[in-house]
Write an enzyme that holds these catalytic residues in place. Structure first.
Site, PDB file in Angstrom:
ATOM      1  N   SER A   8       9.563  -4.468  10.963  1.00  0.00           N
ATOM      2  CA  SER A   8       8.100  -4.408  10.989  1.00  0.00           C
ATOM      3  C   SER A   8       7.520  -5.788  11.274  1.00  0.00           C
ATOM      4  CB  SER A   8       7.566  -3.911   9.650  1.00  0.00           C
ATOM      5  OG  SER A   8       6.173  -4.118   9.618  1.00  0.00           O
ATOM      6  N   HIS A  33       8.576  -1.948  14.861  1.00  0.00           N
ATOM      7  CA  HIS A  33       7.636  -1.177  14.033  1.00  0.00           C
ATOM      8  C   HIS A  33       6.322  -1.967  13.952  1.00  0.00           C
ATOM      9  CE1 HIS A  33       6.606   1.866  11.006  1.00  0.00           C
ATOM     10  NE2 HIS A  33       6.034   0.885  10.321  1.00  0.00           N
ATOM     11  N   ASP A  35       2.458  -1.956  12.523  1.00  0.00           N
ATOM     12  CA  ASP A  35       1.599  -1.366  11.488  1.00  0.00           C
ATOM     13  C   ASP A  35       0.128  -1.611  11.788  1.00  0.00           C
ATOM     14  OD1 ASP A  35       3.450  -0.267   9.460  1.00  0.00           O
ATOM     15  OD2 ASP A  35       4.184  -2.327   9.390  1.00  0.00           O
ATOM     16  N   MET A  37      -3.643  -1.042  10.572  1.00  0.00           N
ATOM     17  CA  MET A  37      -4.410  -0.719   9.349  1.00  0.00           C
ATOM     18  C   MET A  37      -5.884  -0.956   9.599  1.00  0.00           C
ATOM     19  SD  MET A  37      -2.063  -2.719   6.597  1.00  0.00           S
ATOM     20  CE  MET A  37      -0.284  -2.528   6.560  1.00  0.00           C
ATOM     21  N   HIS A  66       2.757   2.774  13.791  1.00  0.00           N
ATOM     22  CA  HIS A  66       2.437   3.491  12.553  1.00  0.00           C
ATOM     23  C   HIS A  66       0.943   3.313  12.286  1.00  0.00           C
ATOM     24  CE1 HIS A  66       3.057   3.403   7.841  1.00  0.00           C
ATOM     25  NE2 HIS A  66       2.305   4.423   8.229  1.00  0.00           N
ATOM     26  N   MET A  68      -2.122   3.580  10.199  1.00  0.00           N
ATOM     27  CA  MET A  68      -2.707   3.748   8.867  1.00  0.00           C
ATOM     28  C   MET A  68      -4.217   3.655   9.041  1.00  0.00           C
ATOM     29  SD  MET A  68       0.086   1.503   6.814  1.00  0.00           S
ATOM     30  CE  MET A  68       0.659   0.773   8.340  1.00  0.00           C
ATOM     31  N   MET A 137       6.843   7.436   3.464  1.00  0.00           N
ATOM     32  CA  MET A 137       6.480   6.149   2.860  1.00  0.00           C
ATOM     33  C   MET A 137       7.241   5.997   1.543  1.00  0.00           C
ATOM     34  SD  MET A 137       4.511   4.647   4.982  1.00  0.00           S
ATOM     35  CE  MET A 137       4.510   3.172   3.957  1.00  0.00           C
ATOM     36  N   GLY A 142      -0.129  -0.130   3.071  1.00  0.00           N
ATOM     37  CA  GLY A 142      -1.189  -1.138   3.106  1.00  0.00           C
ATOM     38  C   GLY A 142      -0.680  -2.565   3.090  1.00  0.00           C
ATOM     39  N   PHE A 143       0.486  -2.775   2.532  1.00  0.00           N
ATOM     40  CA  PHE A 143       0.981  -4.143   2.394  1.00  0.00           C
ATOM     41  C   PHE A 143       2.496  -4.199   2.547  1.00  0.00           C
ATOM     42  CE2 PHE A 143      -2.811  -3.562  -0.126  1.00  0.00           C
ATOM     43  CZ  PHE A 143      -3.628  -4.608   0.309  1.00  0.00           C
ATOM     44  N   GLY A 144       2.967  -5.311   3.079  1.00  0.00           N
ATOM     45  CA  GLY A 144       4.399  -5.562   3.083  1.00  0.00           C
ATOM     46  C   GLY A 144       4.806  -6.118   1.721  1.00  0.00           C
ATOM     47  N   ASP A 175       9.989   3.854   5.196  1.00  0.00           N
ATOM     48  CA  ASP A 175       9.197   2.628   5.369  1.00  0.00           C
ATOM     49  C   ASP A 175       8.672   2.125   4.032  1.00  0.00           C
ATOM     50  OD1 ASP A 175       7.530   0.628   6.332  1.00  0.00           O
ATOM     51  OD2 ASP A 175       6.122   1.995   7.315  1.00  0.00           O
TER      52      ASP A 175
HETATM   53  C1  DX5 Z   1       3.405  -0.822   4.675  1.00  0.00           C
HETATM   54  C2  DX5 Z   1       3.868  -0.776   6.095  1.00  0.00           C
HETATM   55  C3  DX5 Z   1       5.251  -1.212   6.266  1.00  0.00           C
HETATM   56  C4  DX5 Z   1       5.526  -2.625   5.879  1.00  0.00           C
HETATM   57  C5  DX5 Z   1       6.908  -2.640   5.288  1.00  0.00           C
HETATM   58  O1  DX5 Z   1       2.176  -0.207   4.555  1.00  0.00           O
HETATM   59  O2  DX5 Z   1       3.757   0.527   6.617  1.00  0.00           O
HETATM   60  O3  DX5 Z   1       5.742  -0.948   7.568  1.00  0.00           O
HETATM   61  O4  DX5 Z   1       5.459  -3.531   6.942  1.00  0.00           O
HETATM   62  O5  DX5 Z   1       7.116  -3.866   4.746  1.00  0.00           O
HETATM   63  P1  DX5 Z   1       8.250  -4.158   3.678  1.00  0.00           P
HETATM   64  O6  DX5 Z   1       9.561  -3.900   4.356  1.00  0.00           O
HETATM   65  O7  DX5 Z   1       8.018  -5.593   3.345  1.00  0.00           O
HETATM   66  O8  DX5 Z   1       8.018  -3.244   2.513  1.00  0.00           O
HETATM   67 ZN    ZN Z   2       4.825   0.956   8.568  1.00  0.00          ZN
END
Ligand code: DX5
Ligand code: ZN
Length: 218
Positions: A8, A33, A35, A37, A66, A68, A137, A142-144, A175
């Site tokens: 990602s 990937h 993301d 948002m 992806h 969101m 999920m 929303g966050f890594g 994910d």
């Molecule tokens: C979260 C994202 C993920 C995120 C995963 O909302 O959809 O794709 O980047 O990050 P990690 O691997 O750090 O959980």
């Molecule tokens: Zn994602």
């Protein structure tokens, strides 16, 4: 099939994105990937079309986008135009999911459905024959960098049974909080695609980390 790895870019260095894209190009990763948002469906805002177009111009592997976002139907053509190869939309925001999925495919992209951790996998039964993939999920989106939710393993197994029962060809993607400590167990449960963000980009050697994810044995 051997499982696929989709790093990602949310956790990449945006001041030096080109270097991270090249690292993924030259690694054992299978997909990028991406993301997206909107600050509405999820409490965070990431990036949009122009950055994705620029990523596309350098990426040598498919873009797994992806969404969101609250109203994906408004932007399907835009995501096709900026280079998405795979487009996943959240079940929670698609009132007419069957139509959305078929529109994504009509535009020439692979179509996926995403569900949040609280959504019962069984609700997907009637859409599975239409979907190219299902993204489970394993954190709240929303966050890594969040912690992996353990119930995901059972959710994968249940989904796998449902895919077989419905003769669906859908891949199972996972994910959130994926790293080398849970990769093997996820693949054993039936995951086909592993998304990993912070664990890859925080490691000293991201390409080597991707290789470890790819070589994780069930
Ligand atoms: C979260 C994202 C993920 C995120 C995963 O909302 O959809 O794709 O980047 O990050 P990690 O691997 O750090 O959980
Ligand atoms: Zn994602």
């Amino acid at each position: 099939m051997q499982h696929l790895i989709a790093p990602s870019l949310l956790s990449a260095n945006f001041l030096n994105l080109s270097t991270d894209i090249e690292m993924i190009n030259n690694s054992l990763a299978d997909w990028f990937h991406i993301d997206v948002m909107d600050g509405h469906f999820v409490p965070n805002i990431s990036f949009g079309f122009s950055i994705i177009s620029q990523i596309k111009s350098q990426a040598k592997k498919p873009l797994d986008v992806h969404l969101m976002i609250s109203e994906p139907d408004r932007y399907l053509q835009n995501f096709k135009d900026c280079g998405a190869d795979i487009l996943t939309v959240h079940y929670e925001v698609c009132t007419h999911l069957h139509r959305t999925i078929n529109q994504v495919k009509k535009l020439g992209m692979k179509a996926g459905v995403v569900i949040n951790p609280h959504i019962n996998v069984a609700l997907l039964e009637d859409i599975l024959p239409e979907a190219d993939l299902v993204l489970l999920m394993s954190v709240n989106p929303g966050f890594g960098g969040q912690s992996f939710i353990e119930s995901t393993y059972n959710r994968i197994s249940t989904l796998k049974e449902l895919i077989e029962k419905t003769n669906s060809k859908a891949l199972i993607e996972v994910d959130g909080g994926v790293d080398i400590n849970n990769a093997s167990k996820l693949v054993s449960a039936g995951a086909n695609v592993l998304v990993s963000g912070s664990s890859v980009f925080k490691s000293d050697n991201p390409a080597a980390y991707i290789e470890k994810l790819k070589n994780s044995k069930p």
